[in-house]
Structures are given as structure tokens and as C-alpha cells.
Design a protein around this motif. Structure first.
Motif, PDB file in Angstrom:
ATOM      1  N   LEU A 237      49.248  57.811 -51.874  1.00  0.00           N
ATOM      2  CA  LEU A 237      50.044  59.158 -51.978  1.00  0.00           C
ATOM      3  C   LEU A 237      50.289  59.423 -53.494  1.00  0.00           C
ATOM      4  CD1 LEU A 237      51.602  61.460 -50.889  1.00  0.00           C
ATOM      5  CD2 LEU A 237      53.496  60.025 -50.749  1.00  0.00           C
ATOM      6  N   SER A 238      50.907  58.434 -54.100  1.00  0.00           N
ATOM      7  CA  SER A 238      51.136  58.633 -55.577  1.00  0.00           C
ATOM      8  C   SER A 238      49.886  58.942 -56.455  1.00  0.00           C
ATOM      9  CB  SER A 238      51.971  57.280 -56.166  1.00  0.00           C
ATOM     10  OG  SER A 238      53.037  57.133 -55.385  1.00  0.00           O
ATOM     11  N   PHE A 239      48.919  58.329 -56.091  1.00  0.00           N
ATOM     12  CA  PHE A 239      47.691  58.387 -56.772  1.00  0.00           C
ATOM     13  C   PHE A 239      47.081  59.790 -56.667  1.00  0.00           C
ATOM     14  CE2 PHE A 239      43.042  58.114 -57.400  1.00  0.00           C
ATOM     15  CZ  PHE A 239      42.923  57.559 -58.697  1.00  0.00           C
ATOM     16  N   ALA A 240      47.090  60.297 -55.228  1.00  0.00           N
ATOM     17  CA  ALA A 240      46.468  61.654 -55.073  1.00  0.00           C
ATOM     18  C   ALA A 240      47.425  62.685 -55.737  1.00  0.00           C
ATOM     19  CB  ALA A 240      46.643  61.903 -53.450  1.00  0.00           C
ATOM     20  N   LEU A 241      48.699  62.302 -55.716  1.00  0.00           N
ATOM     21  CA  LEU A 241      49.312  63.482 -56.415  1.00  0.00           C
ATOM     22  C   LEU A 241      49.409  63.400 -58.006  1.00  0.00           C
ATOM     23  CD1 LEU A 241      52.825  62.975 -54.374  1.00  0.00           C
ATOM     24  CD2 LEU A 241      51.477  64.959 -54.403  1.00  0.00           C
ATOM     25  N   ALA A 242      48.944  62.269 -58.504  1.00  0.00           N
ATOM     26  CA  ALA A 242      48.980  62.250 -59.737  1.00  0.00           C
ATOM     27  C   ALA A 242      47.788  62.692 -60.309  1.00  0.00           C
ATOM     28  CB  ALA A 242      48.909  60.696 -60.325  1.00  0.00           C
ATOM     29  N   GLN A 243      46.482  62.675 -59.277  1.00  0.00           N
ATOM     30  CA  GLN A 243      45.320  63.193 -59.683  1.00  0.00           C
ATOM     31  C   GLN A 243      45.140  64.511 -59.298  1.00  0.00           C
ATOM     32  OE1 GLN A 243      42.840  61.823 -61.267  1.00  0.00           O
ATOM     33  NE2 GLN A 243      44.191  60.148 -61.600  1.00  0.00           N
ATOM     34  N   ASP A 244      46.234  65.437 -58.812  1.00  0.00           N
ATOM     35  CA  ASP A 244      46.369  66.763 -58.373  1.00  0.00           C
ATOM     36  C   ASP A 244      45.190  67.307 -57.480  1.00  0.00           C
ATOM     37  OD1 ASP A 244      47.638  69.093 -58.741  1.00  0.00           O
ATOM     38  OD2 ASP A 244      46.120  69.953 -60.065  1.00  0.00           O
ATOM     39  N   PHE A 245      44.755  66.046 -56.386  1.00  0.00           N
ATOM     40  CA  PHE A 245      44.000  66.684 -55.375  1.00  0.00           C
ATOM     41  C   PHE A 245      44.783  67.675 -54.339  1.00  0.00           C
ATOM     42  CE2 PHE A 245      42.050  62.124 -55.836  1.00  0.00           C
ATOM     43  CZ  PHE A 245      41.281  62.639 -56.949  1.00  0.00           C
ATOM     44  N   ALA A 246      44.306  68.482 -54.132  1.00  0.00           N
ATOM     45  CA  ALA A 246      44.799  69.637 -53.195  1.00  0.00           C
ATOM     46  C   ALA A 246      45.167  68.907 -51.888  1.00  0.00           C
ATOM     47  CB  ALA A 246      43.826  70.783 -53.011  1.00  0.00           C
ATOM     48  N   ARG A 247      44.279  68.140 -51.233  1.00  0.00           N
ATOM     49  CA  ARG A 247      44.630  67.562 -49.705  1.00  0.00           C
ATOM     50  C   ARG A 247      43.932  66.178 -49.767  1.00  0.00           C
ATOM     51  NH1 ARG A 247      43.613  71.176 -44.618  1.00  0.00           N
ATOM     52  NH2 ARG A 247      41.291  70.851 -45.271  1.00  0.00           N
ATOM     53  N   LEU A 248      44.557  65.435 -48.998  1.00  0.00           N
ATOM     54  CA  LEU A 248      43.757  63.945 -48.695  1.00  0.00           C
ATOM     55  C   LEU A 248      44.203  63.770 -47.318  1.00  0.00           C
ATOM     56  CD1 LEU A 248      42.437  61.400 -49.307  1.00  0.00           C
ATOM     57  CD2 LEU A 248      44.601  60.723 -50.053  1.00  0.00           C
ATOM     58  N   THR A 249      43.165  63.629 -46.533  1.00  0.00           N
ATOM     59  CA  THR A 249      43.219  62.933 -45.174  1.00  0.00           C
ATOM     60  C   THR A 249      42.393  61.660 -44.936  1.00  0.00           C
ATOM     61  OG1 THR A 249      41.431  64.260 -44.301  1.00  0.00           O
ATOM     62  CG2 THR A 249      43.667  65.249 -44.028  1.00  0.00           C
ATOM     63  N   VAL A 250      43.162  60.845 -44.243  1.00  0.00           N
ATOM     64  CA  VAL A 250      42.459  59.610 -44.190  1.00  0.00           C
ATOM     65  C   VAL A 250      42.377  59.080 -42.482  1.00  0.00           C
ATOM     66  CG1 VAL A 250      42.637  56.972 -44.427  1.00  0.00           C
ATOM     67  CG2 VAL A 250      43.520  58.767 -46.225  1.00  0.00           C
ATOM     68  N   ASN A 251      41.151  58.980 -42.093  1.00  0.00           N
ATOM     69  CA  ASN A 251      41.026  58.628 -40.733  1.00  0.00           C
ATOM     70  C   ASN A 251      41.644  59.721 -39.811  1.00  0.00           C
ATOM     71  OD1 ASN A 251      39.409  56.505 -41.512  1.00  0.00           O
ATOM     72  ND2 ASN A 251      41.318  54.851 -41.124  1.00  0.00           N
ATOM     73  N   GLY A 252      41.669  61.015 -40.317  1.00  0.00           N
ATOM     74  CA  GLY A 252      42.126  62.106 -39.410  1.00  0.00           C
ATOM     75  C   GLY A 252      43.670  62.453 -39.872  1.00  0.00           C
ATOM     76  N   GLU A 253      44.460  61.492 -40.652  1.00  0.00           N
ATOM     77  CA  GLU A 253      45.820  61.642 -40.904  1.00  0.00           C
ATOM     78  C   GLU A 253      45.967  62.312 -42.010  1.00  0.00           C
ATOM     79  OE1 GLU A 253      49.879  59.088 -41.788  1.00  0.00           O
ATOM     80  OE2 GLU A 253      48.107  58.199 -40.914  1.00  0.00           O
ATOM     81  N   THR A 254      46.816  63.480 -42.241  1.00  0.00           N
ATOM     82  CA  THR A 254      46.979  64.013 -43.537  1.00  0.00           C
ATOM     83  C   THR A 254      47.914  63.193 -44.625  1.00  0.00           C
ATOM     84  OG1 THR A 254      46.638  66.062 -42.756  1.00  0.00           O
ATOM     85  CG2 THR A 254      47.803  66.075 -44.809  1.00  0.00           C
TER      86      THR A 254
END
Length: 409
Positions: free
Chosen positions: A204-221
Motif C-alpha cells: 500500500l505504501s509503495f503504491a501510494l508513493a509511486q502515485d499509481f491510480a489503482r492496484l488490485t491483487v488477486n481481485g482485491e483492491t
């Protein structure tokens, strides 16, 4: 044993084709008119040396070419490349005995592909590989650059690889679908490892720091910092995680233009294999549309986009597995136009229902010339004629090609 061979043509997958003892030999990265030395005389032979070089050979722009399996034809000059891709469609229709008018290839430019599926896996010694598979291999070629994807993806390969390493399983591969949207990069990971709470926080921290719009993993947001949106004509659509999209926007526009012009006089249109509404939402600017699709999240995205665009004409939809339950000729009687854009397997059962119908106009979109030609053969046998077939390139430097066939009864 090393053998000298003469390359006569390009095969359907972009390999050079020679003949030894009357049998074909496929030579990767060889071009027609070249004489090459190959390592063996097997059905697939690795080139060792080019003795005579084709004038249509060019220097590949990517340092990964030859190892990375994403591209087959970066070494091919533009004229030969266009002939090859158009030839795939010509040969497919000829194999079905169809003398269809085949247009010239609609090209696409480098750095325009907005959606790609990468693979990541742990390697020996604590390493990690992230990229595309090697040709005809399960080995992953680590990517540092990519000349096919849009800059928004190409510039983030290192960060995407680091993310993949955080979620990869201990064994096996994680698949990361990356889509460049108006809201930023939309990432959907499949076959990832099970995340514990610490890993989840790190991801979660990495995705926010990289400013990705959305990340889902194995179907879970895991995170949705912004809603990812793509433009479909004049309408903004929020695609579901990992949703199918046409790979190149300019190619999608070219396909849509052909379909819309062909169905311009149709007031009631059936859109089969409708997805998120790539064609339905455009068709609804002047026609009433009924969209058929088996994927519930895609239909939900279509419906949400339609409700936010009040100027469009009505778009009804039905969740339906068109392979098991095609729309029947009787049901098609209420329409005066139809289009279909099936997966690579084509739409054989649905084409038989079209052939039994009285629909005046049909547009067929396909990423597989062989199944498109087969389906058009069914339609022609049912009383249609093929007005045109247009090859469209949106899988740059690969042996894949899109095509749009327009038919009328």
C-alpha cells in the motif's frame, strides 16, 4: 550440424521459411531473399550467420530484441512488414475460398500501446526478473526499456518490477496487467502470493508513493488513489481491474470509424461480445443498442458510463455466454444491424445464427484472421457478401494483426 539455407518467405509467426529435402525449416529473425547458416536442419533452426543480407533488413531499435518474446519483427523494414501483416489476412480469407477486397494495413506508431501484461518471478540468489517471456520459453527477460508501450508505462518499468517483487509468490509467476488511463497507471496483479498484514502495508505504501491510480491483487483492491478512466468516443469509462481494452487508442478509433460508417443507417443495433462498451457507447450516439457480454464487471462499467452520458440513445444490455447461448436468428429479427468482436476463438456458433437471420448489415472485428475468415465463410454461405476487410496494426512488431470485415446481405 551447420547447414546453409535460402529463405523464401516469412511464416505466419514471423520466422523465415526455407526448405530442405522438400520440408519447411523455420529460421527465427531471417528474412526472404537471405542466405543463412543454421545450427541444425530441424524444423526450427537457430541462425548462426547471415551470408546474404536482405535490403529490407533494418537495425532493431530495442536492445532486448531477439531475446524478449514481445516482438518478432523489429528487424523488418516497413514495406516488408506491411506486406507481411496484410498477407496474414489475405491468406486467411484465401484459405476459406473468399475473394474479399483486402485494404492496406492501417499502421500504428511505436510507444502507443496503453495496455500490457508483464510477468515477474523470483530467481536464484534472491534475484527477481520482471518483463516479458523469451521466445517459446518460460524464462522471463528482464526489461529496462520498451519501445512498444506508451511512455507512461515505459518510464515506470523499474517501479513496476519492484512492485511485482513485493507481491510475487515464492514459486511461480505473478502476472501484472498495466493500463495507462486518464487517472494514471491502473495495475491488476494475478497469481500473486498471499499477503500478510505487513506485506499489505508495504505494498500500500509503495503504491501510494509511486502515485499509481489503482492496484488490485488477486481481485482485491489494495488502493484506489484515483478512479482510472479511459475515453470511449465522447464517454469516460471506468474499466474494471484488468479489463480487456483495445491495446492502442488510434487502432480502436480506426476500427470504430469503420464499424460506425457501416452501421450508420441502422436504427437498432446488436453489439455482441460488447466488453466495456468500446463500440456500443459510440454506436449509441445515433442508434439504439443492445449489448451482449458474459463478463458482469464489464457490463457494470458500460452501464455506469451510459447513465453518466444522457445525450446517448438507449443502451440495453444482457449478460450472456455467446459461445454456449448465441443470440438466435429469431431474436435478431428486431435489429437492422449488428457487430461482433469475439476473442481469438471467433464466433462460429453466433455466425451461424447471423447466417440464418435477415440482418441487412454486419460488422465483424477480430484479432485472429483465421477465425474471422472462417466466420465470414459461414456468413457468405448464408447469403452475405464481404464488402471490405481492413487489417489494423495494434500489436506492433509482432505477428498478430487485427481486422475489420464489413458485410451486407
Amino acid at each position: 550440424m551447420r547447414t546453409e539455407v535460402a529463405i523464401e518467405a516469412l511464416g505466419a509467426k514471423g520466422d523465415g521459411v526455407a526448405r530442405l529435402g522438400g520440408e519447411p525449416v523455420f529460421v527465427p529473425f531471417a528474412l526472404p531473399g537471405e542466405r543463412v547458416v543454421v545450427e541444425s536442419a530441424g524444423a526450427r533452426s537457430a541462425p548462426v550467420e547471415i551470408l546474404e543480407r536482405s535490403p529490407e533488413r533494418q537495425e532493431p531499435p530495442c536492445p532486448h530484441f531477439g531475446a524478449c518474446g514481445g516482438c518478432d519483427l523489429q528487424h523488418t523494414g516497413d514495406a516488408l512488414y506491411r506486406r507481411f501483416k496484410r498477407g496474414l489476412v489475405v491468406d486467411a480469407f484465401a484459405s476459406q475460398g473468399l475473394e474479399a477486397p483486402i485494404a492496406e494495413l492501417v499502421p500504428c506508431r511505436p510507444a502507443t500501446r496503453r495496455r500490457a501484461v508483464f510477468a515477474g518471478a523470483r530467481t536464484g540468489g534472491g534475484g527477481f526478473a520482471f518483463g516479458f517471456h523469451e521466445r517459446r520459453s518460460e524464462r522471463i527477460v528482464p526489461l529496462h526499456v520498451c519501445h512498444v508501450v506508451v511512455p507512461a508505462i515505459a518510464a515506470r518499468l523499474e517501479a513496476l518490477g519492484r512492485l511485482a517483487s513485493l507481491i510475487a509468490p515464492r514459486r511461480g509467476e505473478v502476472r501484472l496487467t498495466v493500463t495507462a488511463t486518464d487517472g494514471g497507471l491502473d495495475l491488476a496483479a494475478a497469481d500473486a502470493g498471499k499477503l500478510d498484514e505487513r506485506q499489505r502495508r508495504n505494498v500500500l505504501s509503495f503504491a501510494l508513493a509511486q502515485d499509481f491510480a489503482r492496484l488490485t491483487v488477486n481481485g482485491e483492491t489494495i488502493v484506489e488513489a484515483r478512479r482510472p478512466r479511459v475515453a470511449v468516443g465522447t464517454v469516460a469509462v471506468e474499466p474494471p481491474p484488468g479489463a480487456f481494452l483495445q491495446a492502442v487508442p488510434s487502432a480502436e478509433d480506426a476500427m470504430a470509424k469503420l464499424v460506425l460508417e457501416h452501421l450508420a443507417k441502422s436504427k437498432q443495433v446488436a453489439d455482441l461480445f460488447a466488453g466495456i462498451g468500446t463500440f456500443a457507447l459510440r454506436l449509441a450516439e445515433r442508434s439504439t443498442v443492445r449489448a451482449y457480454e458474459s463478463d458482469a464487471p464489464a457490463l457494470a462499467a458500460l452501464d455506469k458510463a451510459r447513465r453518466a452520458a444522457p445525450k446517448l440513445r438507449p443502451v440495453a444490455f444482457e449478460r450472456r455466454d455467446l459461445f454456449r447461448r448465441p443470440v438466435t436468428a429469431k431474436e435478431l429479427a428486431s435489429f437492422d444491424g449488428a457487430m461482433f468482436d469475439p476473442p481469438r476463438a471467433g464466433a462460429e456458433a453466433q455466425s451461424r445464427e447471423f447466417a440464418a437471420s435477415k440482418l441487412p448489415r454486419i460488422a465483424a472485428v477480430s484479432c485472429n484472421p483465421a477465425t474471422l475468415a472462417r466466420d465470414c465463410r459461414i456468413l457468405v454461405d448464408g447469403g452475405y457478401r464481404v464488402l471490405s476487410v481492413t487489417p489494423i496494426d495494434q500489436f506492433l512488431w509482432s505477428h498478430h494483426v487485427e481486422a475489420v470485415a464489413l458485410l451486407e446481405r
